[in-house]
Design a protein around this motif. Structure first.
Motif, PDB file in Angstrom:
ATOM      1  N   GLY A  37      -3.613   1.699   1.493  1.00 32.77           N
ATOM      2  CA  GLY A  37      -4.468   1.612   0.314  1.00 32.77           C
ATOM      3  C   GLY A  37      -3.826   0.790  -0.781  1.00 32.77           C
ATOM      4  O   GLY A  37      -3.251  -0.269  -0.539  1.00 32.77           O
ATOM      5  N   ASP A  38      -3.905   1.294  -2.018  1.00 32.34           N
ATOM      6  CA  ASP A  38      -3.310   0.537  -3.123  1.00 32.34           C
ATOM      7  C   ASP A  38      -1.917   1.035  -3.495  1.00 32.34           C
ATOM      8  O   ASP A  38      -1.439   0.803  -4.596  1.00 32.34           O
ATOM      9  CB  ASP A  38      -4.235   0.511  -4.343  1.00 32.34           C
ATOM     10  N   VAL A  57       0.155  -1.315   5.832  1.00 35.56           N
ATOM     11  CA  VAL A  57      -0.945  -1.892   6.606  1.00 35.56           C
ATOM     12  C   VAL A  57      -2.245  -1.249   6.154  1.00 35.56           C
ATOM     13  O   VAL A  57      -2.335  -0.017   6.058  1.00 35.56           O
ATOM     14  CB  VAL A  57      -0.756  -1.657   8.119  1.00 35.56           C
ATOM     15  N   ASP A  58      -3.257  -2.067   5.870  1.00 34.81           N
ATOM     16  CA  ASP A  58      -4.567  -1.538   5.505  1.00 34.81           C
ATOM     17  C   ASP A  58      -5.622  -2.595   5.826  1.00 34.81           C
ATOM     18  O   ASP A  58      -5.364  -3.793   5.700  1.00 34.81           O
ATOM     19  CB  ASP A  58      -4.620  -1.181   4.015  1.00 34.81           C
ATOM     20  N   ALA A  59      -6.801  -2.118   6.215  1.00 35.30           N
ATOM     21  CA  ALA A  59      -7.890  -3.038   6.552  1.00 35.30           C
ATOM     22  C   ALA A  59      -8.709  -3.451   5.334  1.00 35.30           C
ATOM     23  O   ALA A  59      -9.565  -4.328   5.441  1.00 35.30           O
ATOM     24  CB  ALA A  59      -8.808  -2.390   7.591  1.00 35.30           C
ATOM     25  N   LEU A  64      -5.254  -3.970  -0.904  1.00 33.48           N
ATOM     26  CA  LEU A  64      -3.973  -4.669  -0.721  1.00 33.48           C
ATOM     27  C   LEU A  64      -3.727  -5.658  -1.851  1.00 33.48           C
ATOM     28  O   LEU A  64      -2.583  -5.855  -2.270  1.00 33.48           O
ATOM     29  CB  LEU A  64      -3.949  -5.388   0.623  1.00 33.48           C
ATOM     30  N   ALA A  65      -4.787  -6.289  -2.347  1.00 31.47           N
ATOM     31  CA  ALA A  65      -4.613  -7.221  -3.469  1.00 31.47           C
ATOM     32  C   ALA A  65      -4.108  -6.492  -4.705  1.00 31.47           C
ATOM     33  O   ALA A  65      -3.216  -6.983  -5.412  1.00 31.47           O
ATOM     34  CB  ALA A  65      -5.938  -7.933  -3.771  1.00 31.47           C
ATOM     35  N   LEU A  82       3.186  -6.570   3.236  1.00 28.72           N
ATOM     36  CA  LEU A  82       1.841  -6.038   3.335  1.00 28.72           C
ATOM     37  C   LEU A  82       1.064  -6.803   4.389  1.00 28.72           C
ATOM     38  O   LEU A  82       1.131  -8.030   4.444  1.00 28.72           O
ATOM     39  CB  LEU A  82       1.120  -6.137   1.989  1.00 28.72           C
ATOM     40  N   ILE A  83       0.340  -6.058   5.232  1.00 31.31           N
ATOM     41  CA  ILE A  83      -0.436  -6.657   6.313  1.00 31.31           C
ATOM     42  C   ILE A  83      -1.874  -6.161   6.206  1.00 31.31           C
ATOM     43  O   ILE A  83      -2.117  -4.955   6.167  1.00 31.31           O
ATOM     44  CB  ILE A  83       0.132  -6.272   7.693  1.00 31.31           C
TER      45      ILE A  83
END
Length: 207
Positions: A37-38, A57-59, A64-65, A82-83
């Protein structure tokens, strides 16, 4: 922005504290934050002196931004990567081996139950860290939160388990993949209903 209820905020802090303590006690130096998440867990991890490397890792790209900006502002991004992607995807999971620990904090309940086999394959077979710490809501506690039996705690949840259901799944994963598992309540425990969250700590044998 609407303020989070005090009880919810306190439960969230308790959860993060419990996960951080379990990771610290495991002796991990490198940690995967799956469904980061953030950065509710990832940012505090970077404040721990024992952490040498973290990969989140997060979709969800916007989360992520926000986390990337947060790390830049903190001037501590050198230990974090971060991925963006689905951590259950076989190719991505295969490239995330070699970490000491992985954390999944309130992640699995956001997935359809039929995808839990993909979580098991990705985390416990492909990544295969020595320690996996996983939390999820305890559905039995919902009565104390005023959540009707016909609803879940959050509209994005695909399922919520009571303690017996969670234990069965965790023990099945452990038996199939060669881990040991310890279960605990997070955020205190009602004598009949348990705690608001439940935590599993999976460990691979060393020796």
């Amino acid at each position: 922005m609407r303020a989070e209820p005090a009880m919810s905020t306190g439960m969230h802090r308790d959860r993060l504290d419990a996960v951080l303590a379990a990771l610290r006690e495991s002796g991990a130096r490198s940690v995967l934050d799956l469904g980061c998440g953030d950065g509710a867990l990832l940012a505090p991890l970077l404040g721990e002196p024992w952490v040498e490397r973290v990969v989140g890792v997060d979709a969800h790209g916007p989360s992520l931004a926000r986390l990337r900006r947060r790390l830049t502002e903190a001037e501590r991004p050198e230990r974090a990567r971060l991925i963006e992607g689905d951590f259950t995807a076989p190719a991505l999971a295969q490239g995330l081996g070699g970490f000491d620990a992985a954390a999944l904090v309130e992640v699995i309940e956001h997935l359809p139950p039929e995808r839990l086999s993909a979580v098991e394959a990705a985390v416990f077979r492909r990544m295969r860290p020595a320690t996996v710490v996983l939390t999820t809501p305890n559905a039995e506690f919902n009565a104390l939160l005023g959540t009707p039996p016909s609803r879940m705690r959050h509209p994005d949840h695909r399922f919520e388990w009571g303690r017996a259901q969670f234990a069965r799944w965790c023990q099945g994963v452990a038996a199939r993949t060669g881990y040991a598992v310890a279960l605990s309540c997070v955020g205190g425990a009602h004598p009949a209903l348990g705690g608001p969250s439940q935590m599993a700590t999976f460990s691979l044998g060393r020796g």
